[in-house]
Design an enzyme around this catalytic site. Structure first.
Site: not given
Ligand code: NAP
Length: 333
Positions: A156, A158, A236, A238, A267, A286
């Site tokens: 998505g 990130i 990166i 959860r 955590e 984190h």
């Molecule tokens: P995003 O734009 O919504 O991207 C999430 C991606 O995951 C989408 O492309 C979605 O595509 C895919 N996805 C969802 N369910 C899936 C599944 N069951 N199997 C395979 N792919 C799947 O979100 P983002 O802004 O990139 O953020 C992603 C996540 O990163 C957040 O939800 C958060 O948990 C984590 N994060 C962590 C940190 C950190 O500090 N480590 C910081 C920010 C975010 P589809 O809908 O086509 O499946």
């Protein structure tokens, strides 16, 4: 006219606080550590809207304690801490902070990938321990990054930012989402793969999905067994998308060859987490979005979302837009 009431669950950067102060009567838990749960619930009970951290559980207990609340602004893009269906059913708006943290989080994913591939932390520890011996052709060999194949699960915002970094390293890019991402394919020549095929083909496997019922435990013993014995796994997303005990066993067996993670099942993770004793594991606490600018942008976006919601203007980044417009307890909006 009375101002809407807001509760802020942690000390936040001043520019964000000023946004809330300009439009709301507010209270804030003015500390870096979380408030005790009972204090949090009591303070929320007085409020029309709350600005919360991803560490706060917003669930049935919260709804029962704070029936007045009509908006929950999460200072984070992931909202697995919030029972969104329950809040939607009660007409409570939820907002998150997408985009503003994308690049910082992708930077950290890249730092972890490089650190695990080139044994950066292990090397530092060897120097510290006085274990740096003579140069020899086989000392501390790592994995090549430039020109390798990366597989991104959850490409998505990130994930795509990680893919852009991978392009600069001349990498072949594979991805797996539930649906195809034509823009990613066109812009970065990314190739779609079924989950198992991505695991088999990738030199680097990066988890960047949200935590959902579908992704919980996605990376388990079966998934690790499909990876190459030279693969590097980076999480990166959860902690709970990985079965940590399976990762420990997989790393001991050397498949994947190494792993790095910013997130953990619990955590803060305890010091005796077996992952931390493995030389082929690198962890960070984190800190994906932890730069001053990004945290300020996140807090500011969360504050704008909250103020908008409480003053009748459409929120900027709603998670459940279907509940908009909301109606405050005093009958306004
Ligand atoms: P995003 O734009 O919504 O991207 C999430 C991606 O995951 C989408 O492309 C979605 O595509 C895919 N996805 C969802 N369910 C899936 C599944 N069951 N199997 C395979 N792919 C799947 O979100 P983002 O802004 O990139 O953020 C992603 C996540 O990163 C957040 O939800 C958060 O948990 C984590 N994060 C962590 C940190 C950190 O500090 N480590 C910081 C920010 C975010 P589809 O809908 O086509 O499946």
């Amino acid at each position: 006219m009375t101002k809407p009431r807001a509760f802020i669950s942690r000390r936040i950067p001043r520019p964000a606080l000023e946004i809330i102060a300009s439009a709301c009567d507010y209270t804030m838990w003015d500390d870096l550590m979380p408030a005790p749960r009972d204090h949090f619930l009591r303070a929320a009970a007085e409020a029309d809207g709350v600005l919360v951290m991803p560490t706060e559980r917003i669930d049935a207990e919260f709804l029962a304690a704070a029936p007045r609340v009509r908006a929950v602004a999460n200072m984070g893009v992931g909202y697995d801490n919030i029972d969104v269906p329950a809040l939607t059913a009660r007409g409570v708006l939820v907002t998150n902070t997408p985009d503003v943290l994308t690049e910082a989080t992708a930077d950290l994913a890249w730092a972890l990938l490089m650190a695990a591939a080139r044994r950066v932390v292990e090397g530092h520890k060897a120097i510290e321990a006085g274990a740096w011996g003579a140069w020899h052709p086989f000392y501390m060999l790592g994995q090549d990054v430039f020109g390798a194949t990366i597989g991104i699960v959850g490409a998505g915002r990130i994930g795509a930012a990680i893919a852009r970094r991978a392009r600069a390293f001349n990498m072949r890019i594979l991805y797996h989402n539930r649906g195809r991402a034509p823009q990613l394919e066109a812009a970065l020549l990314a190739e779609y793969r079924a989950f198992d095929d991505l695991l088999r083909e990738s030199d680097y496997v990066v988890a960047a999905t949200p935590l959902t019922a579908e992704t919980r435990g996605l990376f388990d013993a079966r998934a690790f067994a499909l990876m190459k014995d030279t693969a590097v796994f980076v999480n990166i997303s959860r902690g709970a998308v990985v079965k940590e005990e399976d990762l420990v066993e997989a790393l001991k067996r050397g498949r994947p060859w190494a792993a790095a993670s910013d997130v953990f099942a619990a955590e803060p993770t305890p010091r005796d987490n077996p992952l931390l004793s493995l030389p082929n594991f690198v962890g960070t606490p984190h800190i994906g979005s932890a730069t001053l600018r990004t945290r300020t942008d996140m807090a500011t976006l969360a504050a704008r979302n909250l103020v908008n919601a409480l003053t009748g203007q459409a929120p900027l980044t709603p998670v459940n837009p279907e509940v908009w417009p909301i109606k405050l307890a005093n009958g306004s909006r």
